[in-house]
Design a protein around this motif. Structure first.
Motif, PDB file in Angstrom:
ATOM      1  N   GLN A 163       0.829  -1.207   0.000  1.00  0.00           N
ATOM      2  CA  GLN A 163       0.000   0.000   0.000  1.00  0.00           C
ATOM      3  C   GLN A 163       0.864   1.259   0.000  1.00  0.00           C
ATOM      4  O   GLN A 163       0.602   2.206  -0.756  1.00  0.00           O
ATOM      5  CB  GLN A 163      -0.891   0.023   1.239  1.00  0.00           C
ATOM      6  N   ARG A 164       1.862   1.265   0.854  1.00  0.00           N
ATOM      7  CA  ARG A 164       2.734   2.445   0.931  1.00  0.00           C
ATOM      8  C   ARG A 164       3.449   2.674  -0.396  1.00  0.00           C
ATOM      9  O   ARG A 164       3.613   3.817  -0.824  1.00  0.00           O
ATOM     10  CB  ARG A 164       3.757   2.261   2.054  1.00  0.00           C
ATOM     11  N   ALA A 165       3.874   1.582  -1.025  1.00  0.00           N
ATOM     12  CA  ALA A 165       4.582   1.707  -2.296  1.00  0.00           C
ATOM     13  C   ALA A 165       3.682   2.302  -3.378  1.00  0.00           C
ATOM     14  O   ALA A 165       4.153   3.028  -4.263  1.00  0.00           O
ATOM     15  CB  ALA A 165       5.094   0.332  -2.746  1.00  0.00           C
ATOM     16  N   ARG A 166       2.378   2.008  -3.300  1.00  0.00           N
ATOM     17  CA  ARG A 166       1.427   2.526  -4.291  1.00  0.00           C
ATOM     18  C   ARG A 166       0.826   3.866  -3.867  1.00  0.00           C
ATOM     19  O   ARG A 166       0.072   4.475  -4.624  1.00  0.00           O
ATOM     20  CB  ARG A 166       0.290   1.518  -4.512  1.00  0.00           C
ATOM     21  N   GLY A 167       1.114   4.317  -2.657  1.00  0.00           N
ATOM     22  CA  GLY A 167       0.596   5.588  -2.186  1.00  0.00           C
ATOM     23  C   GLY A 167      -0.868   5.560  -1.808  1.00  0.00           C
ATOM     24  O   GLY A 167      -1.553   6.590  -1.860  1.00  0.00           O
ATOM     25  N   VAL A 168      -1.378   4.387  -1.403  1.00  0.00           N
ATOM     26  CA  VAL A 168      -2.799   4.275  -1.032  1.00  0.00           C
ATOM     27  C   VAL A 168      -2.920   3.710   0.378  1.00  0.00           C
ATOM     28  O   VAL A 168      -3.835   2.940   0.667  1.00  0.00           O
ATOM     29  CB  VAL A 168      -3.574   3.386  -2.041  1.00  0.00           C
ATOM     30  N   GLU A 169      -2.014   4.118   1.278  1.00  0.00           N
ATOM     31  CA  GLU A 169      -2.013   3.543   2.621  1.00  0.00           C
ATOM     32  C   GLU A 169      -3.244   3.917   3.441  1.00  0.00           C
ATOM     33  O   GLU A 169      -3.535   3.283   4.457  1.00  0.00           O
ATOM     34  CB  GLU A 169      -0.750   3.949   3.387  1.00  0.00           C
ATOM     35  N   ARG A 170      -3.998   4.933   3.010  1.00  0.00           N
ATOM     36  CA  ARG A 170      -5.191   5.342   3.746  1.00  0.00           C
ATOM     37  C   ARG A 170      -6.455   4.619   3.278  1.00  0.00           C
ATOM     38  O   ARG A 170      -7.525   4.802   3.854  1.00  0.00           O
ATOM     39  CB  ARG A 170      -5.403   6.851   3.631  1.00  0.00           C
ATOM     40  N   SER A 171      -6.331   3.822   2.241  1.00  0.00           N
ATOM     41  CA  SER A 171      -7.502   3.134   1.688  1.00  0.00           C
ATOM     42  C   SER A 171      -7.738   1.809   2.400  1.00  0.00           C
ATOM     43  O   SER A 171      -6.897   0.910   2.359  1.00  0.00           O
ATOM     44  CB  SER A 171      -7.312   2.891   0.183  1.00  0.00           C
ATOM     45  N   LEU A 172      -8.902   1.688   3.052  1.00  0.00           N
ATOM     46  CA  LEU A 172      -9.259   0.442   3.719  1.00  0.00           C
ATOM     47  C   LEU A 172      -9.460  -0.678   2.711  1.00  0.00           C
ATOM     48  O   LEU A 172      -9.060  -1.824   2.935  1.00  0.00           O
ATOM     49  CB  LEU A 172     -10.526   0.636   4.556  1.00  0.00           C
ATOM     50  N   ARG A 173     -10.076  -0.352   1.581  1.00  0.00           N
ATOM     51  CA  ARG A 173     -10.310  -1.361   0.544  1.00  0.00           C
ATOM     52  C   ARG A 173      -9.002  -1.897  -0.013  1.00  0.00           C
ATOM     53  O   ARG A 173      -8.867  -3.098  -0.241  1.00  0.00           O
ATOM     54  CB  ARG A 173     -11.159  -0.753  -0.573  1.00  0.00           C
ATOM     55  N   ALA A 174      -8.037  -1.006  -0.237  1.00  0.00           N
ATOM     56  CA  ALA A 174      -6.746  -1.425  -0.785  1.00  0.00           C
ATOM     57  C   ALA A 174      -5.979  -2.301   0.197  1.00  0.00           C
ATOM     58  O   ALA A 174      -5.049  -3.015  -0.202  1.00  0.00           O
ATOM     59  CB  ALA A 174      -5.907  -0.202  -1.149  1.00  0.00           C
TER      60      ALA A 174
END
Length: 201
Positions: A163-174
């Motif tokens: 998630q951190r690598a994709r920049g979506v660490e705040r997304s619960l779904r991700a």
């Protein structure tokens, strides 16, 4: 099966050499003592004892941290809720109890082979035969349940890093979707391994 399901760290420490039954009994007794301790000071002493046991086991800092890392955020939330609804001392006592119990359970899995734990559980559950249950399968189920905790923690860590690598660490779904998919894949791999050992039913 250790490679698929366990966090066992090979070693020759006194804790490694201790029989699995003694360690499981000690875990039960220690958790009972933790429930009876009422003050942060007493639990701080218990934390020192647990730290000493980890040092005695020589499993390494990384392996020790991996046992409590999965509950770190739960511990933070628990502490905050207890502080709001009880008081600061109650929050510290409750949180320390949970973290130390998890750490002790992790120490047992780190220093006990799956086969030894299963053999001990199977002997303890031998009376279940009178109820038409198979002690071996019951012990296998309990062992796999215990060993799944570090596995799921590792999966969650890998998903969080992705998630951190994709920049979506705040997304619960991700976070939730890849974790569920990874868990199902692990379950399939474990099921195939058990099937290959004649435990497909």
């Amino acid at each position: 099966m250790n490679g698929l399901t366990g966090a066992y760290v090979p070693g020759g420490s006194p804790l490694h050499r201790l029989p699995a039954g003694a360690k499981l009994a000690g875990l039960a007794a220690a958790c009972t003592v933790l429930v009876l301790l009422r003050s942060p000071l007493a639990l701080a002493g218990a934390a020192a004892v647990v730290t000493g046991l980890y040092a005695l086991s020589r499993v390494g800092v990384a392996a020790a941290w991996a046992q409590v890392r999965p509950v770190r955020w739960f511990a933070v939330v628990l502490f905050a809720m207890q502080w709001i609804f009880v008081d600061l001392e109650g929050a510290a006592v409750t949180t320390l109890r949970v973290v130390l119990a998890v750490a002790l359970a992790g120490l047992v899995t780190l220093t006990t082979r799956t086969s030894a734990m299963m053999s001990t559980l199977e002997r303890c559950m031998a009376p279940a035969r009178f109820a038409g249950l198979d002690p071996f399968r019951l012990s296998l189920l309990l062992s796999l349940t215990i060993r799944s905790v570090p596995v799921m923690a590792a999966l969650a860590t890998r998903v969080r890093e992705a998630q951190r690598a994709r920049g979506v660490e705040r997304s619960l779904r991700a976070f939730a979707v890849p974790l569920v998919v990874s868990a199902l894949r692990h379950a399939d791999a474990l099921g195939e391994a058990l099937s290959a050992r004649g435990l497909d039913d």
